[in-house]
Design a protein around this motif. Structure first.
Motif, PDB file in Angstrom:
ATOM      1  N   GLY A   7      50.965  30.635  36.114  1.00  0.00           N
ATOM      2  CA  GLY A   7      49.742  30.621  36.100  1.00  0.00           C
ATOM      3  C   GLY A   7      49.089  30.735  37.540  1.00  0.00           C
ATOM      4  N   THR A   8      49.679  29.930  38.569  1.00  0.00           N
ATOM      5  CA  THR A   8      49.285  29.944  39.882  1.00  0.00           C
ATOM      6  C   THR A   8      49.624  31.291  40.385  1.00  0.00           C
ATOM      7  N   ALA A   9      50.736  31.983  40.263  1.00  0.00           N
ATOM      8  CA  ALA A   9      51.099  33.154  40.935  1.00  0.00           C
ATOM      9  C   ALA A   9      49.954  34.205  40.308  1.00  0.00           C
ATOM     10  N   CYS A  10      49.647  34.054  38.952  1.00  0.00           N
ATOM     11  CA  CYS A  10      48.908  35.143  38.466  1.00  0.00           C
ATOM     12  C   CYS A  10      47.592  35.067  38.962  1.00  0.00           C
ATOM     13  N   LEU A  11      47.148  33.924  39.030  1.00  0.00           N
ATOM     14  CA  LEU A  11      45.767  33.568  39.845  1.00  0.00           C
ATOM     15  C   LEU A  11      45.788  34.175  41.207  1.00  0.00           C
ATOM     16  N   VAL A  12      46.681  34.019  41.904  1.00  0.00           N
ATOM     17  CA  VAL A  12      46.840  34.447  43.328  1.00  0.00           C
ATOM     18  C   VAL A  12      46.666  36.094  43.188  1.00  0.00           C
ATOM     19  N   LEU A  13      47.329  36.715  42.322  1.00  0.00           N
ATOM     20  CA  LEU A  13      47.358  38.271  42.205  1.00  0.00           C
ATOM     21  C   LEU A  13      46.114  38.468  41.873  1.00  0.00           C
ATOM     22  N   TYR A  14      45.460  37.714  40.657  1.00  0.00           N
ATOM     23  CA  TYR A  14      43.957  38.234  40.458  1.00  0.00           C
ATOM     24  C   TYR A  14      43.030  38.252  41.618  1.00  0.00           C
ATOM     25  N   PHE A  15      42.940  37.209  42.322  1.00  0.00           N
ATOM     26  CA  PHE A  15      42.069  37.053  43.498  1.00  0.00           C
ATOM     27  C   PHE A  15      42.444  38.230  44.645  1.00  0.00           C
TER      28      PHE A  15
END
Length: 142
Positions: free
Chosen positions: A54-62
């Motif tokens: 979830g953290t990695a995907c949040l970084v990718l999203y931003f």
């Protein structure tokens, strides 16, 4: 005990050994017993893996949002990772309390929400990558 045709010893330990939090002792000679005796650690790491997803995907999203090149709906996969990780930690809590029915309905609801987030990620990804619109009716099938 044999692995294939090679004989192996049942136990080489004469005293309990603690390796990275896992307790190995002479009575824990089967790997099944080792895993069953350390299920709380397994659920802890399993939940943490989804939390890190979830953290990695949040970084990718931003990162993609800043470049204005959103190719995949990373936010939905991030929601899945956080919610599913939380569900695994609820399972760990029920295991630690030795009550399998602890928050049973709440855990089922949290698990369902996590998989709905994963389905929404897949539905929007197909639309973004293949330009194929799949409506919300797909939820009725599952």
């Amino acid at each position: 005990m044999y692995v294939g045709s090679i004989p192996i010893a049942r136990s080489v330990f004469i005293f309990p050994i603690n390796v990275a939090g896992f307790i190995f002792s002479p009575k824990d000679t089967d790997m099944k017993e080792v895993f069953l005796n350390n299920l709380d650690f397994i659920y802890l790491f399993y939940g943490a893996a989804f939390f890190f997803l979830g953290t990695a995907c949040l970084v990718l999203y931003f990162r993609e949002k800043a470049k204005r090149t959103l190719t995949l709906p990373w936010l939905w996969l991030s929601f899945f990772g956080f919610v599913h990780g939380f569900n695994e930690w609820l399972d760990m809590l029920s295991l630690s309390l030795m009550n399998p029915h602890f928050l049973e309905w709440q855990r089922i609801i949290v698990l369902s929400v996590s998989f709905l987030c994963l389905m929404e990620f897949a539905r929007r990804s197909v639309h973004n990558l293949r330009n194929l619109k799949i409506g919300p009716w797909i939820y009725v099938l599952f």
